[in-house]
Design a protein around this motif. Sequence first.
Motif, PDB file in Angstrom:
ATOM      1  N   GLN A 215       3.021  14.249   7.073  1.00 26.22           N
ATOM      2  CA  GLN A 215       4.458  14.186   7.310  1.00 26.22           C
ATOM      3  C   GLN A 215       5.229  13.384   6.271  1.00 26.22           C
ATOM      4  OE1 GLN A 215       5.426  13.098  11.376  1.00 26.22           O
ATOM      5  NE2 GLN A 215       3.566  14.066  12.144  1.00 26.22           N
ATOM      6  N   GLY A 216       4.521  12.766   5.322  1.00 27.35           N
ATOM      7  CA  GLY A 216       5.253  11.981   4.343  1.00 27.35           C
ATOM      8  C   GLY A 216       4.344  11.186   3.438  1.00 27.35           C
ATOM      9  N   VAL A 217       4.871  10.076   2.935  1.00 29.06           N
ATOM     10  CA  VAL A 217       4.170   9.283   1.937  1.00 29.06           C
ATOM     11  C   VAL A 217       4.408   7.806   2.219  1.00 29.06           C
ATOM     12  CG1 VAL A 217       6.121   9.245   0.319  1.00 29.06           C
ATOM     13  CG2 VAL A 217       3.798   9.063  -0.567  1.00 29.06           C
ATOM     14  N   THR A 218       3.418   6.975   1.877  1.00 27.16           N
ATOM     15  CA  THR A 218       3.534   5.523   2.016  1.00 27.16           C
ATOM     16  C   THR A 218       3.186   4.872   0.690  1.00 27.16           C
ATOM     17  OG1 THR A 218       3.025   5.513   4.384  1.00 27.16           O
ATOM     18  CG2 THR A 218       2.640   3.472   3.175  1.00 27.16           C
ATOM     19  N   LEU A 219       4.067   3.990   0.212  1.00 22.76           N
ATOM     20  CA  LEU A 219       3.823   3.248  -1.019  1.00 22.76           C
ATOM     21  C   LEU A 219       3.613   1.780  -0.686  1.00 22.76           C
ATOM     22  CD1 LEU A 219       6.357   5.451  -1.609  1.00 22.76           C
ATOM     23  CD2 LEU A 219       5.859   4.709  -3.943  1.00 22.76           C
TER      24      LEU A 219
ATOM     25  N   VAL B 271       4.755  -5.144  -0.049  1.00 19.95           N
ATOM     26  CA  VAL B 271       5.832  -4.473   0.676  1.00 19.95           C
ATOM     27  C   VAL B 271       5.385  -3.050   0.959  1.00 19.95           C
ATOM     28  CG1 VAL B 271       8.221  -3.666   0.600  1.00 19.95           C
ATOM     29  CG2 VAL B 271       7.608  -5.891  -0.393  1.00 19.95           C
ATOM     30  N   ARG B 272       5.379  -2.666   2.228  1.00 19.09           N
ATOM     31  CA  ARG B 272       5.001  -1.306   2.623  1.00 19.09           C
ATOM     32  C   ARG B 272       6.259  -0.463   2.804  1.00 19.09           C
ATOM     33  NH1 ARG B 272       6.984   0.385   6.792  1.00 19.09           N
ATOM     34  NH2 ARG B 272       6.192  -1.341   8.032  1.00 19.09           N
ATOM     35  N   LEU B 273       6.306   0.684   2.157  1.00 12.36           N
ATOM     36  CA  LEU B 273       7.451   1.592   2.228  1.00 12.36           C
ATOM     37  C   LEU B 273       6.957   2.947   2.711  1.00 12.36           C
ATOM     38  CD1 LEU B 273      10.443   2.291   1.640  1.00 12.36           C
ATOM     39  CD2 LEU B 273       9.754   2.813  -0.719  1.00 12.36           C
ATOM     40  N   SER B 274       7.408   3.379   3.895  1.00 12.88           N
ATOM     41  CA  SER B 274       7.006   4.672   4.465  1.00 12.88           C
ATOM     42  C   SER B 274       8.203   5.610   4.460  1.00 12.88           C
ATOM     43  CB  SER B 274       6.503   4.501   5.905  1.00 12.88           C
ATOM     44  OG  SER B 274       5.347   3.705   5.947  1.00 12.88           O
ATOM     45  N   ILE B 275       7.988   6.840   3.998  1.00 10.90           N
ATOM     46  CA  ILE B 275       9.062   7.835   3.912  1.00 10.90           C
ATOM     47  C   ILE B 275       8.507   9.159   4.423  1.00 10.90           C
ATOM     48  CG2 ILE B 275      10.724   8.981   2.401  1.00 10.90           C
ATOM     49  CD1 ILE B 275      10.203   6.605   0.419  1.00 10.90           C
ATOM     50  N   ALA B 276       9.220   9.790   5.366  1.00  9.53           N
ATOM     51  CA  ALA B 276       8.750  11.038   5.962  1.00  9.53           C
ATOM     52  C   ALA B 276       9.889  12.036   6.035  1.00  9.53           C
ATOM     53  CB  ALA B 276       8.178  10.784   7.361  1.00  9.53           C
TER      54      ALA B 276
ATOM     55  N   GLN C  55      13.270  10.054   7.101  1.00 12.50           N
ATOM     56  CA  GLN C  55      13.030   8.792   7.798  1.00 12.50           C
ATOM     57  C   GLN C  55      12.376   7.830   6.822  1.00 12.50           C
ATOM     58  OE1 GLN C  55      10.770  10.580  11.267  1.00 12.50           O
ATOM     59  NE2 GLN C  55      11.910   8.971  12.329  1.00 12.50           N
ATOM     60  N   ALA C  56      12.805   6.592   6.819  1.00 15.39           N
ATOM     61  CA  ALA C  56      12.228   5.625   5.892  1.00 15.39           C
ATOM     62  C   ALA C  56      12.259   4.238   6.518  1.00 15.39           C
ATOM     63  CB  ALA C  56      12.989   5.622   4.569  1.00 15.39           C
ATOM     64  N   THR C  57      11.118   3.547   6.432  1.00 13.68           N
ATOM     65  CA  THR C  57      11.018   2.168   6.927  1.00 13.68           C
ATOM     66  C   THR C  57      10.310   1.322   5.881  1.00 13.68           C
ATOM     67  OG1 THR C  57       8.876   2.512   8.024  1.00 13.68           O
ATOM     68  CG2 THR C  57      10.873   2.979   9.321  1.00 13.68           C
ATOM     69  N   HIS C  58      10.551   0.019   5.944  1.00 16.25           N
ATOM     70  CA  HIS C  58       9.810  -0.888   5.075  1.00 16.25           C
ATOM     71  C   HIS C  58       9.443  -2.129   5.879  1.00 16.25           C
ATOM     72  CE1 HIS C  58      12.738  -4.193   4.348  1.00 16.25           C
ATOM     73  NE2 HIS C  58      13.657  -3.265   4.533  1.00 16.25           N
ATOM     74  N   GLY C  59       8.421  -2.830   5.402  1.00 15.76           N
ATOM     75  CA  GLY C  59       7.980  -4.048   6.065  1.00 15.76           C
ATOM     76  C   GLY C  59       6.900  -4.726   5.255  1.00 15.76           C
ATOM     77  N   ALA C  60       6.557  -5.935   5.643  1.00 12.51           N
ATOM     78  CA  ALA C  60       5.526  -6.692   4.940  1.00 12.51           C
ATOM     79  C   ALA C  60       4.153  -6.165   5.312  1.00 12.51           C
ATOM     80  CB  ALA C  60       5.630  -8.175   5.286  1.00 12.51           C
TER      81      ALA C  60
END
Length: 712
Positions: free
Chosen positions: A237-241, A194-199, A184-189
């Motif tokens: 559950q994942g990582v956020t950059l 830029v926030r990038l979440s990947i789980a 699962q991956a989402t991005h947003g401001a």
Amino acid sequence: MIRLWLLILLVFGLAAEPSRAQPAGELRMRADLVAQTRTVAPGGLAWIALRQRLEPGWHTYWLNPGDAGGPTEISWAPVPGAEIGPIQWPRPRRLLVQAYMNHVYEGEVLLPIPVQVSPDLRPGDVLRLRATTTAFVCSDTLCVPQTDEVSLDIPVSDETPRLTSHGAAVGAAIEALPTSPALQATHGAQGDRVRLSIAGPAVVEALGQARPRVWFFAEQPGRIDHAAVQDVQSGPQGVTLTLKPGNGPQPDQPLSGLLTIGDRAFQVTARPGEALPGARGRILTPAPLDDTGQGAEGDLGLWKALLFAFLGGVILNLMPCVFPILSMKAAALTALAQDPTAARRDGVAFLAGVMVSFLALAGALIAARAGGQAVGWGFQLQSPAFTGALALVMLAAGLNLAGLYHMGASAPRIGSFGPLRRLGGAGGAFLTGVLAVLLAAPCTGPFMAAAVGFGLTLPAAQALAVFAALGLGFGLPFVAAAFSPGLIRRLPRPGPWMERLRRILAIPMFATALWLAWVFLRQGGWPAAMALLLAAMALAAALVVYGRAQLRLLDSRPARPLLIGAWAGLLAAVILVGVAVQAARGASRPAPAAAFSEAAVAAAQSQGKVVFVNATADWCLTCKVNEAGALAAPAVRRALADPGVVYLEADWTRRDPTIGAYLARHGRSGVPVYLVYGPQASEPVLLPQLLTEDTVLEALRSARPGSSASSR
């Protein structure tokens, strides 16, 4: 894009003739096609690879080349009986040239390509592959576009395929390609980022590596700033950059690219959306900007970190933060001058107190960071409650050394007054070790800063080992003195002089209490400080009354009213401390006139100015020594006031997650930290914790445009 077009124009100006017209000796790369197997089967899938053999110091580029260059392109002649797929791009490496980030391949590169063979082919046919390749072949100073004609003939057979001489290497290249697990991956401001979440399970497994380095390569040019540090948090559950946006448009469309975690690489397509739950928590040290290791983190190994921590602990005894506790150590040694056995016992107990305290503080710090808080070494003094309580403890210690009350006088008769009963011997030495750590924790010094910053990136067990080495180094000098018979014998015999010395040694305790009260004032404001002052008066009165009660009990006179008064004063002190802490929590701290922010750094750099960042705190005595010494020197003040220099203060007196994360990106977990940015520098120069006038002036001079240091 402007930089890319300028580079292309420069390249074509330098190389008017295509590379195939150059003498063979001038080629910096050899290109050819190689197959995995000697034959292919009708209707089967075969793998070939475009092999690029580059001379040392030269490179080609990934799908998204970064800030300059271009990817390798391949144009196929018609191939009857086969469908040729696109290049499957291996994981690139990062190469930082000046302030520009490139995504490159070096050495011998195999770019795998799938070939779907038609079932219409028959054994005995030959699959004839012909193509023209174009690549930018570049060094740090020169780029040459190179065009090559490549070909490969593969017989068609229904026999079991056998590997070619290149087959194992092609197979390894295929095996190493980034995978596409279910993620699962989402991005947003997120503010100006830029926030990038990947789980997903694959990401969690990769994060289990020791000190995983995390980086995201965006496939779309312009979506992110390739040369900016990427902040990383990992969760269950994942990582956020947190990424810096690029100069190109930021469409509300999927963001695709390559997520690398340690030695693993994943293809990711993130769609616009909210942050994923469970993808935040522990703050990881950002990966260095360059895969050579020249970046934010540095590269201490565990054994080097243990050595640095030990040396840092030894040196910590000489730092300004620890001066007040030296009096308590001196008093302890003189009291045991004629009792070597007791001295050794107390030395071991002191070391135990130091070790337990260091490990407890380290455990709390590791747990807080695992919970996503940007805290650092000395974090306890960022709490007004802790600062106020420690100020009262130091006041009580000073009153005891001054002789206004005695721990344990007439102990058999006032034993009911348990909270103030003397903890003599090993117990007292243990508590002295605890108090020494509490006072020393705000300091960082040579070797210690790098070791602590590195330790906080390690798994918990290894991190605790680093802090244990720090505690061992801090406690060792006192233990060595306690176990030195020669030193013990040279100390004078106990006598009236010891009482005079005790009262002299009370002065550093009172000075420390005043310093902590000043820190509390800076954290909580005047109303909170006045409440703390009343609490100190109540505590002092309670202890003085208790001292008079001790004298009455020694003379066999009743002292119950005095003991009740002492208890009442102690209760009043506790209530007033609570009032002071509540007032401090509600207070807002004014920002410094030249407050730090990364936006302020970038703005000053864009104006061609040198930036000096002072990460400091009011509870950091080393910071104050530097500010009253090297930074207050007339030559340094003139240099910092120069119109071409911007001075910014990152005030960490109260907890600030932004400053905490900023320090972590530069491999530090405590203050002081001093950083100097040149106008075009992507990374600052890190100055030592103990400043000298020459160190600051040389750093500012080297960072100016035109200096050799600033262009590195």
